[in-house]
Design a protein around this motif. Structure first.
Motif, PDB file in Angstrom:
ATOM      1  N   VAL A   1      29.109  39.846  36.954  1.00 38.67           N
ATOM      2  CA  VAL A   1      29.370  39.952  35.516  1.00 38.67           C
ATOM      3  C   VAL A   1      30.693  39.260  35.170  1.00 38.67           C
ATOM      4  O   VAL A   1      30.771  38.482  34.213  1.00 38.67           O
ATOM      5  CB  VAL A   1      29.376  41.437  35.071  1.00 38.67           C
TER       6      VAL A   1
ATOM      7  N   ARG B   1      23.897  43.894  31.608  1.00 39.24           N
ATOM      8  CA  ARG B   1      25.325  43.541  31.565  1.00 39.24           C
ATOM      9  C   ARG B   1      25.547  42.041  31.757  1.00 39.24           C
ATOM     10  O   ARG B   1      26.448  41.463  31.152  1.00 39.24           O
ATOM     11  CB  ARG B   1      26.086  44.348  32.629  1.00 39.24           C
TER      12      ARG B   1
ATOM     13  N   ASP C   1      24.946  40.495  28.443  1.00 44.08           N
ATOM     14  CA  ASP C   1      26.109  40.725  27.582  1.00 44.08           C
ATOM     15  C   ASP C   1      27.252  39.770  27.941  1.00 44.08           C
ATOM     16  O   ASP C   1      28.024  39.346  27.087  1.00 44.08           O
ATOM     17  CB  ASP C   1      26.606  42.176  27.708  1.00 44.08           C
TER      18      ASP C   1
END
Ligand code: 5AD
Length: 358
Positions: free
Chosen positions: A140, A168, A171
């Motif tokens: 991430v 995630r 995102d």
């Protein structure tokens, strides 16, 4: 250069409109969807060069209609060849002890992205084995940093992760995910992938899709025990998933795997499956996959004329690239020297078949 193998007269008694490039292309764009029986009829003689010619012309017409003459380039960075899985066909399988293993760190990956950007790439694919040291938290952070720092379009191809990690990563700025389904035959899938199942893979793909990822399944052609019917099911699976991308390539036996003595997938049948994929998924991003290009090394223009609109050249640093040894021929698939600009190389290749890169 003769691009297509010479046509031979057809003897099969089959509906004519199924074997006509323009009619096939029209059908692909206007429907109704091809039936399983029709696709099996098209594949009846898997090695027939005349039907290959027809399918390729139809698929190329469709790609021109949908994407014009644009060839999309994505640079692929293979940042770790360490894998927890033991897939029977794959050179990166955990049990292969005769492979130099490597794992690039963040700084090396940033440098590789910068090098790709300098060549001209604006789309990057990050690919790796299922490497536990690249924990989702770390992925991430990597994705967020690359997207904010460089503004590139980022595709991930790092295998199965916990579902919450997919969210995630999205995102963080990854909107595209490649995860081949490999084969839609559940029994064959189970034989090739110890400890897991096609159902699991399907669930991952549908999860990616429902999260909003541009999702890229795909299969190998010519796996030992694979039937024509299951290949048609592969296409139908990708059609039902409404795949935004699809990777189709031949199976190539790797000497350090249990399938070392298996027969390789047929290049002609593979190309027919690529064309059929284009005809069933007109708007899908379809690469001329690396394995397909390896299989057609002596006729490199042909894969570009059968439906693909994407090429994903390898931009892994040369010192590591040689160890991302999925199958023989893989690490030397782009016929350029290490110092040479592989983006410029593909600009020239595209021009030779009337395409322009983007
Ligand atoms: N032959 C062809 N393709 C292979 N892949 C892995 N091993 C082989 C092989 N021996 C493909 C799989 C995988 C992708 C990264 O490479 O489809 O999803």
């Amino acid at each position: 250069m003769t691009v297509f193998p010479s046509a031979k007269p057809s003897s099969a008694a089959v509906p004519n409109e199924l074997f006509d490039p323009k009619a096939l292309a029209h059908r692909a764009l206007a429907g109704p969807p091809f039936t399983k029986e029709e696709m099996l009829a098209l594949l009846r003689d898997p090695e027939d060069p005349e039907v290959l010619h027809i399918l390729c012309r139809a698929a190329h017409l469709v790609r021109l209609k949908v994407f014009g003459n644009v060839l999309v380039l994505r640079g692929i960075i293979e940042f770790s060849n360490i894998c927890r899985n033991d897939c029977l066909y794959c050179g990166l399988r955990r049990s292969n002890r005769n492979l130099v293993r490597y794992r690039m760190d963040e700084e090396e990956i940033f440098a590789a992205v910068e090098r790709a950007i300098r060549m001209g790439f604006r789309r990057i694919v990050l690919q790796s084995g299922e490497d536990g040291a690249w924990h989702p938290d770390r992925l991430v952070r990597l994705v967020r940093e690359i997207v904010t720092r460089y503004g590139v379009v980022l595709t991930l191809s790092v295998g199965e992760l916990p579902f919450e990690a997919y969210r995630r990563l999205m995102d963080a700025g990854a909107y595209r995910y490649l995860m081949r389904h490999e084969t839609s035959d559940p029994e064959l899938y189970a034989r090739l992938h110890p400890g897991t199942s096609f159902g699991v893979r399907r669930e991952h793909l549908y999860t990616l899709k429902s999260l909003g990822y541009a999702t890229g399944p795909g299969m190998m052609v010519g796996l030992p025990g694979q039937t024509l019917e299951s290949l048609v099911d592969d296409v139908i699976f990708m059609r039902e998933l409404r795949a935004e991308m699809a990777g189709v390539g031949p199976f190539i036996p790797h000497p350090e795997t249990p399938l070392r003595d298996a027969a390789p997938g047929s290049p002609i049948l593979t190309l027919k499956m690529v064309a059929l994929t284009r005809l069933n998924l007109p708007e899908t991003h379809l690469p001329a996959t690396t394995a397909l290009r390896v299989a057609f090394r002596d006729n490199p223009h042909l894969p570009l004329l059968c439906g693909p609109n994407v090429v994903m050249p390898d931009v892994t640093p040369p010192r590591w690239k040689v160890h991302y040894d999925l199958y023989p021929g893989k690490t030397k698939a782009d016929l350029v020297d290490d110092g040479e600009n592989v983006y410029a190389y593909w600009e020239r290749q595209a021009a030779e078949v009337g395409l322009v890169v983007d």
